[in-house]
Design an enzyme around this catalytic site. Structure first.
Site, short mmCIF file in Angstrom:
data_model
loop_
_atom_site.label_atom_id
_atom_site.label_comp_id
_atom_site.label_asym_id
_atom_site.label_seq_id
_atom_site.Cartn_x
_atom_site.Cartn_y
_atom_site.Cartn_z
N ASP A 68 0.85 -1.18 0.00
CA ASP A 68 0.00 0.00 0.00
C ASP A 68 0.89 1.24 0.00
OD1 ASP A 68 -2.79 1.02 0.44
OD2 ASP A 68 -1.76 1.98 2.10
N THR A 101 -3.16 5.64 -4.03
CA THR A 101 -2.02 6.36 -3.43
C THR A 101 -0.73 6.09 -4.21
OG1 THR A 101 -1.79 4.51 -1.91
CG2 THR A 101 -2.95 6.42 -1.11
N THR A 102 -0.51 4.83 -4.58
CA THR A 102 0.72 4.51 -5.32
C THR A 102 0.71 5.23 -6.66
OG1 THR A 102 0.43 2.33 -4.34
CG2 THR A 102 2.18 2.56 -5.94
N ASP A 397 -9.25 0.56 2.15
CA ASP A 397 -9.32 0.99 0.75
C ASP A 397 -10.67 0.61 0.15
OD1 ASP A 397 -6.70 1.63 1.19
OD2 ASP A 397 -5.91 0.66 -0.61
P1 ADP Z 1 -2.87 2.26 -5.84
O1 ADP Z 1 -2.28 2.53 -4.51
O2 ADP Z 1 -2.54 3.32 -6.84
O3 ADP Z 1 -4.30 1.91 -5.80
P2 ADP Z 1 -2.46 -0.51 -6.49
O4 ADP Z 1 -1.26 -1.32 -6.22
O5 ADP Z 1 -3.70 -0.80 -5.74
O6 ADP Z 1 -2.05 0.99 -6.38
O7 ADP Z 1 -2.74 -0.68 -8.05
C1 ADP Z 1 -3.81 -0.05 -8.66
C2 ADP Z 1 -3.78 -0.26 -10.16
O8 ADP Z 1 -3.90 -1.63 -10.47
C3 ADP Z 1 -4.94 0.44 -10.83
O9 ADP Z 1 -4.48 1.13 -11.97
C4 ADP Z 1 -5.86 -0.71 -11.19
O10 ADP Z 1 -6.65 -0.41 -12.31
C5 ADP Z 1 -4.89 -1.80 -11.47
N1 ADP Z 1 -5.48 -3.14 -11.37
C6 ADP Z 1 -6.08 -3.72 -10.33
N2 ADP Z 1 -6.47 -4.98 -10.62
C7 ADP Z 1 -6.08 -5.20 -11.90
C8 ADP Z 1 -6.19 -6.31 -12.80
N3 ADP Z 1 -6.74 -7.48 -12.42
N4 ADP Z 1 -5.68 -6.17 -14.03
C9 ADP Z 1 -5.10 -5.03 -14.38
N5 ADP Z 1 -4.96 -3.96 -13.61
C10 ADP Z 1 -5.45 -4.04 -12.38
MG MG Z 2 -5.22 0.26 -4.84
#
Ligand code: ADP
Ligand code: MG
Length: 566
Positions: A68, A101-102, A397
């Site tokens: 996270d 956030t990332t 989240d």
């Molecule tokens: P953040 O802190 O930005 O939410 P995450 O590590 O949760 O970072 O990653 C979020 C990203 O991963 C988003 O762009 C989301 O659309 C993408 N994402 C989540 N699940 C999938 C999936 N199954 N296939 C492709 N992209 C995904």
């Molecule tokens: Mg996320």
């Protein structure tokens, strides 16, 4: 060193304190950009479902394992002022929308990296800032254009939203079960407001207990207190509870002054103790007199008072957190009483059942069937403390994204689809800009693509090829096409149920561009001397727990602590 300004060649004017350091102009800019890029680089590998986790060790040796963004940045003790600004946007994004956030940090880092190229080509920072600001506004508009309207309480959509946010976390395997709990919780606290809903996430209490497995997590319609009933002689469950909430101690208060009582004979001692008992009994009588059969107290409860309350069949829990007492007040309709003389029947709250139950080796008190049903507790379980901690973060989240959609029912695809779409649109719109702002807007579009690039890279796909084919598919009008990182291919994200709130995408763009612009506008970093360290501070320059960071350029030991500037 002190900074001195020449005063017509005569006397130097001393402006700043001894020990102050100053970095000016492009050196300051480069240094700030460098620091921000490093922060973005740290979290970049953790983006998406295929992202890696980070193991963070704090100064006490406690270990956190997470991917996270906000948590990673919170745990590492960042010293550099510009790096701190990125930590700040992760925090705001976490508070505002809960997810993304990332992404926000990666985008900010990429915006700064691209700005650096322009700075090297002698584009003035002000022009870059103007171009970025305009492009951010446009990007948000383009995102809004592809967003699809849904209804605020469409359960199926909310479930998908919650599940998508958990795809990237350790709880992925159990995301269906947890999503059910989260959506149920949010729906039960949501209040209808015209067309949409308002969700106060404070109404959802989250308690966690290591042990069992993630799927043993549960939702309780009411409030769970991680405390036990104070006295073994008290009832362990009360049906039709009449609840008194007290935030004063049920004890004889000690005098502020140091008073001595000299006791000459046993009778005097007895009468002294009798007097104390009498006072406690009077307190307890007031509580019982109100008709309460459950007492939930924020402070301590004297042994003697416990004894009298137990005899009267009252269930008592003590040392309840203030925040829980507030939640209990809302849930049960009770008024929190400070002075026992003010406790009357009308101040009591009600619940269908108050019961002590065993959770692993602990005993917790459950307050269920409250008068005001808009209070729920999610009881999270998981194999170990680290697992439940990460479950809790993921649930946070998920609660937030469901809330986002209930409050603003607009959704977009995930998997880098909206970012790629907005990038293409911003790129073609940038042609309409005059002068060097156009260059900045183009760079903004490039920076937006850092999200699909990172997703592809983390999945082990070729980032350039993937982005190229994604662009061309989108150009054919496939707006919902993104990177399905689980199947390592390009696919329609909507049919894979990967959807996200528009609110999150908007927040990512706003937070990242604001932070980047703020950092770009700085051309002077003035840091006052560190106040002398406390005598025990033998750690040297490196921040605690992250000794390795001290060696990184632009971070830690590289510059004096400028915490005061933030
Ligand atoms: P953040 O802190 O930005 O939410 P995450 O590590 O949760 O970072 O990653 C979020 C990203 O991963 C988003 O762009 C989301 O659309 C993408 N994402 C989540 N699940 C999938 C999936 N199954 N296939 C492709 N992209 C995904
Ligand atoms: Mg996320």
């Amino acid at each position: 060193m002190s900074i001195q300004a020449a005063n017509k060649g005569t006397m130097p004017v001393i402006l700043l304190k001894e020990g102050t350091s100053e970095t000016k102009g492009s050196e300051a800019q480069k240094n700030n950009i460098q620091a921000a890029k490093i922060i973005a680089e740290i979290v970049r590998t953790s983006l998406g479902p295929r992202g890696m986790d980070k193991m963070l060790v704090d100064s006490l040796g406690d270990v956190t394992i997470t991917n996270d963004g906000a948590t990673i940045l919170k745990e590492i003790d960042v010293q550099h002022p510009a790096a701190k600004m990125l930590v700040e946007i992760a925090k705001t994004t976490d508070n505002e929308v809960g997810d993304g956030t990332t992404s926000a940090v990666i985008l900010a880092g990429s915006l700064l990296e691209h700005a650096e190229t322009l700075l090297n080509q002698n584009v003035h920072p002000t022009i870059i800032v103007d171009g970025y600001r305009k492009a951010a506004k446009k990007a948000k508009q383009f995102l809004q254009d592809i967003a699809e309207k849904t209804s605020g309480n469409d359960r199926a959509t909310l479930l998908k939203i919650a599940k998508t946010s958990m795809q990237t976390k350790l709880v992925r395997k159990n995301s269906s079960e947890i999503a059910e709990l989260v959506v149920k919780a949010v729906l039960s606290v949501a209040v209808k407001d015209g067309e949409n809903f308002i969700v106060d996430d404070d109404d959802i209490k989250v308690e966690k207990k290591a042990g069992g497995s993630i799927i043993d997590s549960n939702i309780v319609q009411g409030i769970v207190l991680d405390k036990e009933v104070v006295h073994s002689g008290m009832p362990k469950n009360i049906v039709d509870a009449k609840i008194a909430l007290i935030n004063t101690a049920l004890e004889i208060s000690k005098t502020e002054t140091d008073a001595k009582i000299s006791i000459q004979n046993p009778q005097q001692l007895q009468s002294f103790l009798d007097e104390e008992n009498r006072m406690l009994k009077a307190m307890v009588d007031k509580v019982i007199g109100s008709g309460a059969n459950v007492v939930l107290c924020q402070k301590g409860v004297d042994d003697m008072a416990q004894h009298y309350l137990a005899k009267a069949g009252v269930l008592v829990v003590r040392r309840i957190k203030e925040s829980d007492l507030t939640k209990l007040a809302k849930a049960t309709g009770a008024r929190i009483v400070t002075n026992l003389d003010d406790l009357f029947e009308k101040d009591l709250g009600s619940a269908a059942l108050v019961e002590e139950r065993k959770i692993e080796e602990d005993r917790w008190v459950f307050v269920e069937g409250c008068k005001h049903p808009k209070s729920v507790t999610l009881l999270l379980r998981g194999g170990s403390q680290r697992v439940v901690d990460e479950v809790e973060r993921s649930v946070h989240d998920a609660i937030m994204v469901v809330k986002d959609v209930m409050e603003t029912p607009l959704i977009v695809a995930g998997g880098g689809a909206p970012e790629t779409y907005a990038a293409a649109k911003v790129r073609s719109w940038s042609k309409s800009l005059e002068g060097r702002e156009q260059l900045a807007a183009e760079k903004f579009a490039d920076a937006l693509e850092s999200i699909p690039l990172a997703l592809a890279e983390n999945a082990g796909m070729d980032p350039i090829d993937t982005l190229a084919s994604l662009r061309s598919r989108q150009l054919k009008g496939e707006k919902w096409t993104g990177i399905d990182v689980m199947k390592t291919r390009i696919a329609n994200m909507k049919s894979s149920d990967i959807i996200e709130p528009l609110a999150v995408k908007h927040q990512i763009v706003s937070a990242a561009s604001e932070a980047a612009c703020m950092i770009l506008r700085i051309d002077d970093v003035i840091a006052t001397a560190k106040s002398s360290p406390p005598p025990s501070g033998g750690e040297g320059g490196a921040p605690p727990g992250m000794g390795g960071m001290g060696g990184m350029p632009g971070m830690g030991g590289g510059m004096p602590d400028m915490g005061g500037m933030m």
